[in-house]
Design an enzyme around this catalytic site. Sequence first.
Site, PDB file in Angstrom:
ATOM      1  N   HIS A  78      10.604  -4.921  18.695  1.00 56.52           N
ATOM      2  CA  HIS A  78      11.845  -5.159  19.439  1.00 56.52           C
ATOM      3  C   HIS A  78      12.955  -4.299  18.878  1.00 56.52           C
ATOM      4  O   HIS A  78      13.024  -4.049  17.672  1.00 56.52           O
ATOM      5  CB  HIS A  78      12.237  -6.641  19.433  1.00 56.52           C
ATOM      6  N   HIS A 101      16.974  -3.964  18.367  1.00 50.10           N
ATOM      7  CA  HIS A 101      18.277  -4.631  18.380  1.00 50.10           C
ATOM      8  C   HIS A 101      19.317  -3.609  18.842  1.00 50.10           C
ATOM      9  O   HIS A 101      19.402  -2.519  18.267  1.00 50.10           O
ATOM     10  CB  HIS A 101      18.667  -5.107  16.977  1.00 50.10           C
TER      11      HIS A 101
END
Length: 220
Positions: A205, A207
Amino acid sequence: NNIILVVAFIFVKTRKFKNKYMSAIARVLFLKSSSSVSPKTLQRIASSSTTSSSSSTSSLLKRGRARTQTQQTKTPKTRTMASTPKNDEQLNAQEAILKGMQDSTEPTIFDKIVSKEIPATVLYEDNLAMAFKDVNPVAKTHFLVIPKIKAGLSQLSKANEDHKMLLGHCMYVAQMVAKQEKLEKGFRVVINDGVDGCQSVYHLHLHVIGGQQLSWPPGC
């Protein structure tokens, strides 16, 4: 003359002639054939022609304004909505490749967000990626971008050549959503990898943080 006088007088008073030219002719006939009418009466009738014309013009203007206001009221307001782009063949092909790749990693909370088992504030979604707000933001704006099909990509260090397009797509989505969230002044993209990188969820993922002045170095 008396007959012409009476007819002209009736048409003038009842305003049967809507055409301004015909009305004017009627008034002229009336005035020319009224030898027995007093000068004051003639002056009053003549002035009524001007008043009537002015009144008609004013009435037309009022009707025109009312019609315009009605049309504006009935015109529906449109609202521009952000929408997920249509699937294209390149994304479909990449999706098929990723689905065919082995994934021995355990499902994570992000897999459940993708499958809609867990709710999230989704900012963007297509075949390959999803962007949603972080539930524990560290800045005014903080969202995550994840691959929807993990395909063994639990962390960046697990990437191989087959993941190149997916990684590039996630980066592209990150900047696109940053613009959507009005981060024109700048933003930061962070990928945590492994224990030392403080990775908490083993599903790759990104950010994306911004909306305020960020410091450097980000933290050690």
